[in-house]
Design a protein around this motif. Structure first.
Motif, PDB file in Angstrom:
ATOM      1  N   LEU A 133       8.675 -57.454 -28.381  1.00  0.00           N
ATOM      2  CA  LEU A 133       8.007 -58.598 -29.002  1.00  0.00           C
ATOM      3  C   LEU A 133       6.778 -58.195 -29.799  1.00  0.00           C
ATOM      4  O   LEU A 133       6.303 -58.961 -30.637  1.00  0.00           O
ATOM      5  CB  LEU A 133       7.642 -59.626 -27.924  1.00  0.00           C
ATOM      6  CG  LEU A 133       8.845 -60.345 -27.300  1.00  0.00           C
ATOM      7  CD1 LEU A 133       8.414 -61.205 -26.125  1.00  0.00           C
ATOM      8  CD2 LEU A 133       9.586 -61.192 -28.321  1.00  0.00           C
ATOM      9  N   ILE A 134       6.270 -56.987 -29.538  1.00  0.00           N
ATOM     10  CA  ILE A 134       5.132 -56.523 -30.324  1.00  0.00           C
ATOM     11  C   ILE A 134       5.583 -55.920 -31.660  1.00  0.00           C
ATOM     12  O   ILE A 134       4.804 -55.840 -32.615  1.00  0.00           O
ATOM     13  CB  ILE A 134       4.296 -55.492 -29.530  1.00  0.00           C
ATOM     14  CG1 ILE A 134       2.898 -55.356 -30.126  1.00  0.00           C
ATOM     15  CG2 ILE A 134       4.969 -54.122 -29.513  1.00  0.00           C
ATOM     16  CD1 ILE A 134       1.974 -54.451 -29.328  1.00  0.00           C
ATOM     17  N   LEU A 135       6.859 -55.517 -31.745  1.00  0.00           N
ATOM     18  CA  LEU A 135       7.348 -54.863 -32.955  1.00  0.00           C
ATOM     19  C   LEU A 135       7.290 -55.762 -34.198  1.00  0.00           C
ATOM     20  O   LEU A 135       6.857 -55.299 -35.262  1.00  0.00           O
ATOM     21  CB  LEU A 135       8.775 -54.353 -32.743  1.00  0.00           C
ATOM     22  CG  LEU A 135       8.902 -53.059 -31.934  1.00  0.00           C
ATOM     23  CD1 LEU A 135      10.363 -52.734 -31.694  1.00  0.00           C
ATOM     24  CD2 LEU A 135       8.224 -51.908 -32.650  1.00  0.00           C
ATOM     25  N   GLY A 168       4.329 -57.926 -39.538  1.00  0.00           N
ATOM     26  CA  GLY A 168       3.133 -58.741 -39.692  1.00  0.00           C
ATOM     27  C   GLY A 168       3.313 -60.191 -39.276  1.00  0.00           C
ATOM     28  O   GLY A 168       2.544 -61.064 -39.702  1.00  0.00           O
ATOM     29  N   TRP A 169       4.320 -60.471 -38.418  1.00  0.00           N
ATOM     30  CA  TRP A 169       4.524 -61.846 -37.962  1.00  0.00           C
ATOM     31  C   TRP A 169       3.376 -62.251 -37.043  1.00  0.00           C
ATOM     32  O   TRP A 169       2.809 -61.445 -36.322  1.00  0.00           O
ATOM     33  CB  TRP A 169       5.836 -61.963 -37.187  1.00  0.00           C
ATOM     34  CG  TRP A 169       7.054 -61.824 -38.041  1.00  0.00           C
ATOM     35  CD1 TRP A 169       7.102 -61.518 -39.376  1.00  0.00           C
ATOM     36  CD2 TRP A 169       8.412 -61.930 -37.601  1.00  0.00           C
ATOM     37  NE1 TRP A 169       8.400 -61.443 -39.802  1.00  0.00           N
ATOM     38  CE2 TRP A 169       9.227 -61.705 -38.740  1.00  0.00           C
ATOM     39  CE3 TRP A 169       9.022 -62.206 -36.391  1.00  0.00           C
ATOM     40  CZ2 TRP A 169      10.625 -61.730 -38.677  1.00  0.00           C
ATOM     41  CZ3 TRP A 169      10.400 -62.245 -36.319  1.00  0.00           C
ATOM     42  CH2 TRP A 169      11.187 -62.015 -37.447  1.00  0.00           C
ATOM     43  N   ILE A 176       1.628 -50.080 -24.156  1.00  0.00           N
ATOM     44  CA  ILE A 176       3.040 -50.476 -24.146  1.00  0.00           C
ATOM     45  C   ILE A 176       3.932 -49.295 -24.500  1.00  0.00           C
ATOM     46  O   ILE A 176       4.978 -49.075 -23.875  1.00  0.00           O
ATOM     47  CB  ILE A 176       3.267 -51.658 -25.104  1.00  0.00           C
ATOM     48  CG1 ILE A 176       2.575 -52.914 -24.564  1.00  0.00           C
ATOM     49  CG2 ILE A 176       4.755 -51.925 -25.293  1.00  0.00           C
ATOM     50  CD1 ILE A 176       2.610 -54.093 -25.503  1.00  0.00           C
ATOM     51  N   ALA A 177       3.530 -48.495 -25.490  1.00  0.00           N
ATOM     52  CA  ALA A 177       4.311 -47.317 -25.867  1.00  0.00           C
ATOM     53  C   ALA A 177       4.374 -46.315 -24.717  1.00  0.00           C
ATOM     54  O   ALA A 177       5.444 -45.757 -24.409  1.00  0.00           O
ATOM     55  CB  ALA A 177       3.690 -46.661 -27.098  1.00  0.00           C
ATOM     56  N   THR A 178       3.233 -46.092 -24.055  1.00  0.00           N
ATOM     57  CA  THR A 178       3.172 -45.128 -22.958  1.00  0.00           C
ATOM     58  C   THR A 178       4.037 -45.554 -21.787  1.00  0.00           C
ATOM     59  O   THR A 178       4.814 -44.757 -21.244  1.00  0.00           O
ATOM     60  CB  THR A 178       1.710 -44.953 -22.491  1.00  0.00           C
ATOM     61  OG1 THR A 178       0.907 -44.529 -23.602  1.00  0.00           O
ATOM     62  CG2 THR A 178       1.630 -43.922 -21.376  1.00  0.00           C
ATOM     63  N   GLY A 194       9.474 -46.029 -27.748  1.00  0.00           N
ATOM     64  CA  GLY A 194       8.113 -45.605 -27.432  1.00  0.00           C
ATOM     65  C   GLY A 194       7.519 -44.734 -28.531  1.00  0.00           C
ATOM     66  O   GLY A 194       6.347 -44.889 -28.908  1.00  0.00           O
ATOM     67  N   VAL A 195       8.325 -43.827 -29.079  1.00  0.00           N
ATOM     68  CA  VAL A 195       7.864 -42.960 -30.155  1.00  0.00           C
ATOM     69  C   VAL A 195       7.547 -43.785 -31.409  1.00  0.00           C
ATOM     70  O   VAL A 195       6.553 -43.543 -32.092  1.00  0.00           O
ATOM     71  CB  VAL A 195       8.910 -41.875 -30.461  1.00  0.00           C
ATOM     72  CG1 VAL A 195       8.548 -41.120 -31.745  1.00  0.00           C
ATOM     73  CG2 VAL A 195       9.021 -40.900 -29.284  1.00  0.00           C
ATOM     74  N   VAL A 196       8.402 -44.773 -31.719  1.00  0.00           N
ATOM     75  CA  VAL A 196       8.155 -45.648 -32.886  1.00  0.00           C
ATOM     76  C   VAL A 196       6.835 -46.380 -32.714  1.00  0.00           C
ATOM     77  O   VAL A 196       6.021 -46.474 -33.645  1.00  0.00           O
ATOM     78  CB  VAL A 196       9.315 -46.647 -33.072  1.00  0.00           C
ATOM     79  CG1 VAL A 196       8.965 -47.726 -34.094  1.00  0.00           C
ATOM     80  CG2 VAL A 196      10.568 -45.901 -33.498  1.00  0.00           C
ATOM     81  N   LEU A 197       6.587 -46.908 -31.519  1.00  0.00           N
ATOM     82  CA  LEU A 197       5.328 -47.604 -31.270  1.00  0.00           C
ATOM     83  C   LEU A 197       4.126 -46.674 -31.403  1.00  0.00           C
ATOM     84  O   LEU A 197       3.089 -47.044 -31.948  1.00  0.00           O
ATOM     85  CB  LEU A 197       5.351 -48.257 -29.884  1.00  0.00           C
ATOM     86  CG  LEU A 197       6.233 -49.493 -29.732  1.00  0.00           C
ATOM     87  CD1 LEU A 197       6.313 -49.914 -28.275  1.00  0.00           C
ATOM     88  CD2 LEU A 197       5.708 -50.647 -30.568  1.00  0.00           C
ATOM     89  N   LEU A 198       4.278 -45.444 -30.896  1.00  0.00           N
ATOM     90  CA  LEU A 198       3.195 -44.481 -31.031  1.00  0.00           C
ATOM     91  C   LEU A 198       2.916 -44.157 -32.495  1.00  0.00           C
ATOM     92  O   LEU A 198       1.764 -43.952 -32.887  1.00  0.00           O
ATOM     93  CB  LEU A 198       3.544 -43.196 -30.267  1.00  0.00           C
ATOM     94  CG  LEU A 198       3.463 -43.263 -28.736  1.00  0.00           C
ATOM     95  CD1 LEU A 198       3.946 -41.953 -28.124  1.00  0.00           C
ATOM     96  CD2 LEU A 198       2.044 -43.575 -28.279  1.00  0.00           C
ATOM     97  N   PHE A 199       3.976 -44.114 -33.289  1.00  0.00           N
ATOM     98  CA  PHE A 199       3.805 -43.864 -34.720  1.00  0.00           C
ATOM     99  C   PHE A 199       2.914 -44.943 -35.344  1.00  0.00           C
ATOM    100  O   PHE A 199       2.009 -44.643 -36.120  1.00  0.00           O
ATOM    101  CB  PHE A 199       5.160 -43.826 -35.413  1.00  0.00           C
ATOM    102  CG  PHE A 199       5.068 -43.779 -36.906  1.00  0.00           C
ATOM    103  CD1 PHE A 199       4.799 -42.602 -37.566  1.00  0.00           C
ATOM    104  CD2 PHE A 199       5.240 -44.947 -37.658  1.00  0.00           C
ATOM    105  CE1 PHE A 199       4.706 -42.566 -38.962  1.00  0.00           C
ATOM    106  CE2 PHE A 199       5.139 -44.923 -39.047  1.00  0.00           C
ATOM    107  CZ  PHE A 199       4.869 -43.722 -39.701  1.00  0.00           C
TER     108      PHE A 199
END
Length: 266
Positions: free
Chosen positions: A27-29, A35-36, A117-119, A257-262
């Motif tokens: 849901l954070i993505l 930008g929603w 969240i990523a971790t 997780g990697v995408v979020l860290l990016f």
């Protein structure tokens, strides 16, 4: 929100509520990538209602059987495997209820960052892989003990930390305690019902106190698509889990997780 945003977010919620991949991470993505805006409290209540209806309808026979056995045991003082399982669902819900009540506000203020969240998505994904690969997986759901229940309940309480995944961490605990994959998943789904109901009620109370204007069309779409996605998800997951195992979900979590860290460090 547009209808498109409503449908996408409702489907995300419905799927990720029961798959071991973390709803909060997903849901954070849309906020990070597209930008929603935040979907808001009323929508949160609606999609929780949809998810709850899905799991209750799917397990309606189990619910009736367990409830009748639990009520009968109160009159006869004799426990059956069904009445014990009903008690274990109640007992397993207590740690998460207490932890959620005591820590909800602190978590909301301090633990909803993309980095956390990523971790947790990565760390608990690796824990799921270890449990699936190394545990004995010999016990069926009717062999669950009180000790198992308490430990799985404590694991469920940890899911208040965003990115953990309630279903993921309870399945991980179940597997580590020797449950087979389908039994770990079914017990996780049974445990989800009181928790989803409680979360929905607390959100509804917050909504009433906030006195927001309500877009009933958005809520109806949200509940309907969340219900459809959750019902299909439960059916397919239970049908496939014994064959495919948890590895596909582990890989997915690591990539997510990697995408979020990016996005955190970009």
């Amino acid at each position: 929100m547009t209808i498109y945003e409503i449908i996408i977010l409702a489907i995300i919620q419905g799927l990720t509520e029961f798959l071991p991949i973390s709803s909060s991470a997903h849901l954070i993505l849309p906020e990070q990538i597209l930008g929603w805006r935040s979907h808001g409290l009323a929508f949160d209540v609606a999609v929780h209602v949809g998810s709850l209806l899905a799991v209750m309808i799917y397990f309606r026979d189990d619910i009736v059987r367990l409830l009748m056995a639990w009520l009968q045991s109160g009159f006869t003082k004799q426990q059956t495997s069904d009445s014990r399982l009903a008690w274990f669902v109640i007992i397993g819900t207590v740690p998460a209820g207490l932890f959620g009540f005591l820590m909800k506000d602190w978590i909301e203020l301090n633990a909803r960052s993309a980095l956390i969240i990523a971790t947790t998505t990565i760390v608990f994904g690796l824990a799921l892989w270890y449990a699936d690969a190394k545990a004995s997986q010999k016990k069926s759901i009717d062999k669950i003990t009180l000790k198992d229940t308490v430990l799985i309940g404590i694991a469920q309480a940890m899911a208040i930390i965003p990115g953990t995944s309630r279903s993921g961490v309870t399945m991980t605990a179940g597997l580590l305690l020797g449950l087979d994959r389908e039994s770990a998943a079914r017990f996780s789904f049974l445990l989800s019902m009181p928790i989803i109901m409680a979360a929905g009620l607390f959100s509804a109370l917050d909504l009433v106190e906030a006195q927001h204007a309500v877009d009933w069309t958005a809520l109806l779409y949200g509940a309907a698509f969340s219900f459809a996605a959750a019902y299909l998800c439960i059916h397919l997951f239970l049908s496939w889990i014994s064959r495919i195992g948890m590895l596909p979900f582990v890989i997915y979590r690591l990539i997510l997780g990697v995408v979020l860290l990016f996005f955190v460090f970009a």
